[in-house]
Design a protein around this motif. Sequence first.
Motif, PDB file in Angstrom:
ATOM      1  N   ILE A   3       0.858  -1.183   0.000  1.00 14.75           N
ATOM      2  CA  ILE A   3       0.000   0.000   0.000  1.00 14.75           C
ATOM      3  C   ILE A   3       0.893   1.231   0.000  1.00 14.75           C
ATOM      4  O   ILE A   3       1.808   1.343   0.819  1.00 14.75           O
ATOM      5  N   VAL A   4       0.630   2.137  -0.956  1.00 19.41           N
ATOM      6  CA  VAL A   4       1.460   3.330  -1.135  1.00 19.41           C
ATOM      7  C   VAL A   4       0.555   4.563  -1.209  1.00 19.41           C
ATOM      8  O   VAL A   4      -0.432   4.567  -1.940  1.00 19.41           O
ATOM      9  N   TRP A   5       0.901   5.608  -0.446  1.00 20.29           N
ATOM     10  CA  TRP A   5       0.180   6.882  -0.572  1.00 20.29           C
ATOM     11  C   TRP A   5       0.645   7.582  -1.839  1.00 20.29           C
ATOM     12  O   TRP A   5       1.836   7.763  -2.048  1.00 20.29           O
ATOM     13  N   GLU A   6      -0.312   7.938  -2.695  1.00 19.22           N
ATOM     14  CA  GLU A   6      -0.013   8.617  -3.961  1.00 19.22           C
ATOM     15  C   GLU A   6      -0.999   9.747  -4.179  1.00 19.22           C
ATOM     16  O   GLU A   6      -2.081   9.758  -3.597  1.00 19.22           O
ATOM     17  N   GLN A   7      -0.625  10.666  -5.078  1.00 23.43           N
ATOM     18  CA  GLN A   7      -1.558  11.723  -5.454  1.00 23.43           C
ATOM     19  C   GLN A   7      -2.730  11.103  -6.188  1.00 23.43           C
ATOM     20  O   GLN A   7      -2.568  10.195  -6.994  1.00 23.43           O
ATOM     21  N   SER A   8      -3.910  11.611  -5.874  1.00 26.81           N
ATOM     22  CA  SER A   8      -5.128  11.082  -6.478  1.00 26.81           C
ATOM     23  C   SER A   8      -5.150  11.367  -7.976  1.00 26.81           C
ATOM     24  O   SER A   8      -4.836  12.471  -8.408  1.00 26.81           O
ATOM     25  N   ILE A   9      -5.528  10.360  -8.734  1.00 25.79           N
ATOM     26  CA  ILE A   9      -5.690  10.542 -10.185  1.00 25.79           C
ATOM     27  C   ILE A   9      -7.116  10.950 -10.520  1.00 25.79           C
ATOM     28  O   ILE A   9      -7.434  11.245 -11.661  1.00 25.79           O
ATOM     29  N   TYR A  10      -7.977  10.953  -9.503  1.00 20.48           N
ATOM     30  CA  TYR A  10      -9.377  11.306  -9.696  1.00 20.48           C
ATOM     31  C   TYR A  10      -9.540  12.795  -9.492  1.00 20.48           C
ATOM     32  O   TYR A  10      -8.959  13.376  -8.588  1.00 20.48           O
ATOM     33  N   GLY A  11     -10.361  13.407 -10.296  1.00 21.04           N
ATOM     34  CA  GLY A  11     -10.584  14.840 -10.163  1.00 21.04           C
ATOM     35  C   GLY A  11     -11.383  15.173  -8.921  1.00 21.04           C
ATOM     36  O   GLY A  11     -12.299  14.460  -8.551  1.00 21.04           O
ATOM     37  N   GLY A  12     -11.022  16.235  -8.260  1.00 21.10           N
ATOM     38  CA  GLY A  12     -11.767  16.681  -7.089  1.00 21.10           C
ATOM     39  C   GLY A  12     -11.653  15.728  -5.921  1.00 21.10           C
ATOM     40  O   GLY A  12     -10.654  15.039  -5.747  1.00 21.10           O
ATOM     41  N   SER A  13     -12.705  15.705  -5.137  1.00 19.28           N
ATOM     42  CA  SER A  13     -12.700  14.845  -3.957  1.00 19.28           C
ATOM     43  C   SER A  13     -13.809  13.805  -4.053  1.00 19.28           C
ATOM     44  O   SER A  13     -14.494  13.525  -3.083  1.00 19.28           O
ATOM     45  N   SER A  14     -14.008  13.262  -5.241  1.00 19.39           N
ATOM     46  CA  SER A  14     -15.041  12.250  -5.442  1.00 19.39           C
ATOM     47  C   SER A  14     -14.736  11.018  -4.610  1.00 19.39           C
ATOM     48  O   SER A  14     -13.588  10.591  -4.518  1.00 19.39           O
ATOM     49  N   PRO A  15     -15.752  10.425  -3.990  1.00 21.68           N
ATOM     50  CA  PRO A  15     -15.534   9.226  -3.185  1.00 21.68           C
ATOM     51  C   PRO A  15     -15.027   8.064  -4.041  1.00 21.68           C
ATOM     52  O   PRO A  15     -15.377   7.944  -5.216  1.00 21.68           O
ATOM     53  N   ILE A  16     -14.211   7.233  -3.419  1.00 22.70           N
ATOM     54  CA  ILE A  16     -13.678   6.040  -4.077  1.00 22.70           C
ATOM     55  C   ILE A  16     -13.950   4.840  -3.170  1.00 22.70           C
ATOM     56  O   ILE A  16     -14.038   4.990  -1.953  1.00 22.70           O
ATOM     57  N   PRO A  17     -14.111   3.645  -3.747  1.00 23.08           N
ATOM     58  CA  PRO A  17     -14.365   2.479  -2.908  1.00 23.08           C
ATOM     59  C   PRO A  17     -13.066   1.946  -2.298  1.00 23.08           C
ATOM     60  O   PRO A  17     -12.047   1.845  -2.968  1.00 23.08           O
ATOM     61  N   CYS A  18     -13.131   1.614  -1.012  1.00 18.60           N
ATOM     62  CA  CYS A  18     -11.989   0.988  -0.349  1.00 18.60           C
ATOM     63  C   CYS A  18     -12.055  -0.506  -0.646  1.00 18.60           C
ATOM     64  O   CYS A  18     -13.061  -1.151  -0.375  1.00 18.60           O
ATOM     65  N   LEU A  19     -10.999  -1.042  -1.211  1.00 17.14           N
ATOM     66  CA  LEU A  19     -10.953  -2.452  -1.568  1.00 17.14           C
ATOM     67  C   LEU A  19     -10.986  -3.348  -0.331  1.00 17.14           C
ATOM     68  O   LEU A  19     -11.494  -4.458  -0.378  1.00 17.14           O
ATOM     69  N   ILE A  20     -10.501  -2.855   0.778  1.00 17.01           N
ATOM     70  CA  ILE A  20     -10.403  -3.675   1.985  1.00 17.01           C
ATOM     71  C   ILE A  20     -11.742  -3.772   2.709  1.00 17.01           C
ATOM     72  O   ILE A  20     -12.218  -4.862   3.011  1.00 17.01           O
ATOM     73  N   CYS A  21     -12.383  -2.632   2.986  1.00 21.27           N
ATOM     74  CA  CYS A  21     -13.633  -2.656   3.756  1.00 21.27           C
ATOM     75  C   CYS A  21     -14.880  -2.500   2.895  1.00 21.27           C
ATOM     76  O   CYS A  21     -15.984  -2.814   3.330  1.00 21.27           O
ATOM     77  N   GLY A  22     -14.735  -1.961   1.683  1.00 16.86           N
ATOM     78  CA  GLY A  22     -15.872  -1.804   0.792  1.00 16.86           C
ATOM     79  C   GLY A  22     -16.610  -0.490   0.921  1.00 16.86           C
ATOM     80  O   GLY A  22     -17.512  -0.209   0.140  1.00 16.86           O
ATOM     81  N   ARG A  23     -16.245   0.325   1.911  1.00 19.94           N
ATOM     82  CA  ARG A  23     -16.915   1.617   2.067  1.00 19.94           C
ATOM     83  C   ARG A  23     -16.421   2.610   1.015  1.00 19.94           C
ATOM     84  O   ARG A  23     -15.325   2.482   0.496  1.00 19.94           O
ATOM     85  N   TRP A  24     -17.257   3.622   0.746  1.00 20.44           N
ATOM     86  CA  TRP A  24     -16.860   4.704  -0.153  1.00 20.44           C
ATOM     87  C   TRP A  24     -16.281   5.822   0.700  1.00 20.44           C
ATOM     88  O   TRP A  24     -16.890   6.242   1.685  1.00 20.44           O
ATOM     89  N   VAL A  25     -15.081   6.273   0.348  1.00 19.81           N
ATOM     90  CA  VAL A  25     -14.385   7.292   1.131  1.00 19.81           C
ATOM     91  C   VAL A  25     -13.849   8.386   0.213  1.00 19.81           C
ATOM     92  O   VAL A  25     -13.638   8.170  -0.977  1.00 19.81           O
ATOM     93  N   ASN A  26     -13.623   9.559   0.805  1.00 21.48           N
ATOM     94  CA  ASN A  26     -13.046  10.668   0.049  1.00 21.48           C
ATOM     95  C   ASN A  26     -11.528  10.625   0.162  1.00 21.48           C
ATOM     96  O   ASN A  26     -10.998  10.257   1.210  1.00 21.48           O
ATOM     97  N   PRO A  27     -10.818  11.003  -0.913  1.00 29.62           N
ATOM     98  CA  PRO A  27      -9.351  11.089  -0.826  1.00 29.62           C
ATOM     99  C   PRO A  27      -8.940  12.053   0.288  1.00 29.62           C
ATOM    100  O   PRO A  27      -9.680  12.981   0.628  1.00 29.62           O
ATOM    101  N   GLN A  28      -7.771  11.836   0.877  1.00 30.86           N
ATOM    102  CA  GLN A  28      -7.256  12.689   1.948  1.00 30.86           C
ATOM    103  C   GLN A  28      -6.652  13.947   1.338  1.00 30.86           C
ATOM    104  O   GLN A  28      -5.888  13.866   0.394  1.00 30.86           O
ATOM    105  N   ARG A  29      -6.983  15.081   1.902  1.00 31.62           N
ATOM    106  CA  ARG A  29      -6.457  16.341   1.373  1.00 31.62           C
ATOM    107  C   ARG A  29      -5.950  17.206   2.513  1.00 31.62           C
ATOM    108  O   ARG A  29      -6.634  17.392   3.510  1.00 31.62           O
TER     109      ARG A  29
END
Length: 103
Positions: A3-29
């Motif tokens: 697991i590596v922290w990287e800059q988001s490739i998604y525009g804005g702060s759109s929620p993304i699914p967590c592969l581990i828990c399945g919840r939708w979360v916002n990128p950290q800013r």
Amino acid sequence: MKIVWEQSIYGGSSPIPCLICGRWVNPQRGRGQPSLIAVIYNDQGRIYGEACRSCVALGANNIKSYLQERITRLQAQLQDLQELSQGEVELPTLEAELRAYLD
């Protein structure tokens, strides 16, 4: 898994699914910083998805335990869905739906 922290490739702060828990979360800013996401790679360097901060904070051993628990739940859910798909699908009629509203 890596697991590596990287800059988001998604525009804005759109929620993304967590592969581990399945919840939708916002990128950290951070203030004035780009959005960060925890990217999950397999041993061959292939991207599998992203993880939320809560799951990353679990630590390696707890992530593996959590994944096993989630796999068990998903397998049970898959079995239920497979069983449902074997039979015919019977939908309510429009008349039955309207009666349900009036009752």
